[in-house]
Scaffold this motif. Structure first.
Motif, mmCIF file in Angstrom:
data_model
loop_
_atom_site.group_PDB
_atom_site.id
_atom_site.type_symbol
_atom_site.label_atom_id
_atom_site.label_comp_id
_atom_site.label_asym_id
_atom_site.label_seq_id
_atom_site.Cartn_x
_atom_site.Cartn_y
_atom_site.Cartn_z
ATOM 1 N N GLY A 171 4.882 8.829 9.292
ATOM 2 C CA GLY A 171 4.441 7.494 9.581
ATOM 3 C C GLY A 171 3.543 7.698 10.706
ATOM 4 N N TRP A 172 2.671 8.005 10.989
ATOM 5 C CA TRP A 172 1.415 8.134 12.103
ATOM 6 C C TRP A 172 0.174 7.169 11.226
ATOM 7 N N ARG A 173 0.300 7.555 10.159
ATOM 8 C CA ARG A 173 -0.970 7.049 9.063
ATOM 9 C C ARG A 173 0.134 5.882 8.485
ATOM 10 N N GLN A 183 11.873 -1.087 -2.638
ATOM 11 C CA GLN A 183 11.137 -1.623 -0.830
ATOM 12 C C GLN A 183 9.842 -3.160 -1.346
ATOM 13 N N GLN A 184 9.599 -2.759 -1.844
ATOM 14 C CA GLN A 184 8.589 -3.790 -2.715
ATOM 15 C C GLN A 184 9.254 -5.180 -3.019
ATOM 16 N N ARG A 185 10.406 -4.642 -4.358
ATOM 17 C CA ARG A 185 11.354 -5.377 -4.878
ATOM 18 C C ARG A 185 12.086 -6.521 -4.186
ATOM 19 N N ALA A 217 0.795 -1.165 -0.001
ATOM 20 C CA ALA A 217 0.211 0.060 -0.254
ATOM 21 C C ALA A 217 0.541 1.258 0.041
ATOM 22 N N SER A 218 2.020 1.324 0.903
ATOM 23 C CA SER A 218 3.041 2.374 1.164
ATOM 24 C C SER A 218 4.378 2.430 0.662
ATOM 25 N N GLY A 219 4.419 1.183 0.201
ATOM 26 C CA GLY A 219 6.440 1.411 -0.327
ATOM 27 C C GLY A 219 6.412 1.406 -1.637
#
Length: 386
Positions: free
Chosen positions: A235-237, A111-113, A105-107
């Motif tokens: 970061g909170w979200r 980062q996903q790879r 969702a947010s990376g």
């Protein structure tokens, strides 16, 4: 909710588990789980990698990220059949069920790879760096700091009650990255290697005699600057998004385990005669009714991300399970006060009673869940904050 068209999928899951929980894996049935994470850890890790090789991990992830695009119904079916087969508790839950969906969702693509294939294959294990000595259920009070030094974040602070930190390869950490910020502002969601210099893990010995929770100390620990998920200060979200995944379809599988515990306790009560006590019989009946409510609520709210849904679910199952532990001691009678064997070996009911006390604390204490429901759902006046 579980349509007839999913019957074929259920049969496929059930058949695969029956055919594979054999040989070296047969002895793993029923092992692991809360309060028992020390049981056959390496063997359970090998089992989970076997699951991954057959395509049974990360079912709900999109296919483009290595998942199976499974529907919510199919995910529920898998978790229920997995629990019914008494397959061992998983060791990579935090990576598969929490961090993976967060990165999807947010990376960033990089980062996903880097992380998603290793999570899916159970090649890297994760822990969650949220709670601190002064910021448990009040997560916005986080004081662990991270500052940029060249191309790296440098972390200083302490986390506590960090599940499986002693075996994890990485930790997703909520840290304060904006000096002078307070509460929800100025926090960042960082990915930190657990083998890095400056990271120290100290196991916490629990009432059960086991140590699956830990203290984690960051003393100048470093992680690359691009290991922030979302934007710095956001970061909170991201952290709240992770928590939304925490109470997903796996809770239906959890309830299968609860049902097994209740059935075993009922059989014990009938065997030792305590079921003849009207008070015990009434509490057993109430436990059965409560479990039916748990399942109905979970199915009705599956996939609902509205504020209050997750909090109500957590309150209901945590209190139910804690009460079952107390009922187990009543059914056991005076024998419940004596350890099974020296020096401190507990039976299944003593472990249930002691560890289920934690159910109402971890993942958000009862008090915090009630405050959220009262203030954000019912619109009641906010409690005074310091």
């Amino acid at each position: 909710m579980l349509a007839e068209r999913d019957g074929e999928f259920r049969e496929r899951v059930r058949t695969w588990l029956a055919e594979n929980l054999t040989g070296e894996f047969a002895a793993l049935r029923g092992l692991g789980g809360p309060g028992r994470e020390h049981e056959a850890f390496e063997e359970r890790l090998a089992w989970e990698r076997h699951l991954a090789a057959a395509g049974w991990t990360c079912l709900g992830w999109p296919a483009e990220h290595g998942g199976a695009d499974a529907t919510l119904e199919q995910q529920v079916i898998f978790h229920e059949e997995y629990a019914r087969s008494r397959a061992p508790a998983k060791v990579s839950h935090l990576g598969q069920e929490l961090l993976g969906p967060t990165l999807i969702a947010s990376g960033t693509p990089a980062q996903q790879r880097r992380f998603l294939p290793r999570i899916r294959a159970v090649e890297e294990l994760w822990c969650q760096g949220y709670s601190e000595p002064g910021a448990g259920s009040d997560l916005a009070a986080v004081s662990t700091t991270a500052t940029l030094d060249g191309g790296e974040w440098v972390l200083t602070g302490q986390k506590v009650w960090t599940s499986l930190a002693h075996v994890a390869d990485w930790c997703f950490v909520l840290a304060r990255t904006e000096p002078g910020s307070a509460r929800h502002r100025g926090l960042s969601y960082l990915l930190v290697p657990m083998r890095a210099s400056g990271v120290e893990v100290r196991p916490i010995r629990q009432l059960t005699g086991t140590s699956e929770f830990n203290e984690v100390f960051f003393d100048g620990a470093r992680t690359p600057a691009d290991m922030v998920v979302g934007e710095p200060g956001d970061g909170w979200r991201v952290a709240m998004g992770t928590l939304a995944y925490e109470r997903g379809v796996a809770t239906l599988g959890q309830q299968v385990g609860f049902r097994r515990e209740l059935r075993s306790l009922t059989e014990l009560a009938e065997h030792n005669g305590s079921a003849a006590d009207p008070a015990v019989a009434e509490r057993l009946a109430r436990a059965w009714a409560g479990l039916e409510v748990l399942r109905a609520h979970a199915l009705r709210t599956l996939g609902d991300t509205a504020t209050g849904v997750a909090e109500v679910s957590k309150l209901v199952w945590a209190n139910w399970h804690r009460d079952l532990g107390e009922l187990a001691m009543l059914v056991r009678g005076a024998g419940s006060l004596v350890a099974e064997r020296e020096p401190y070996e507990l039976d299944e009911w003593q472990r249930l009673y002691l560890f289920s006390r934690a159910d109402t604390i971890y993942g958000g204490s009862n008090e915090i869940q009630r405050n959220i429901i009262a203030e954000r759902v019912l619109g009641l006046p906010r409690e005074a904050r310091p």
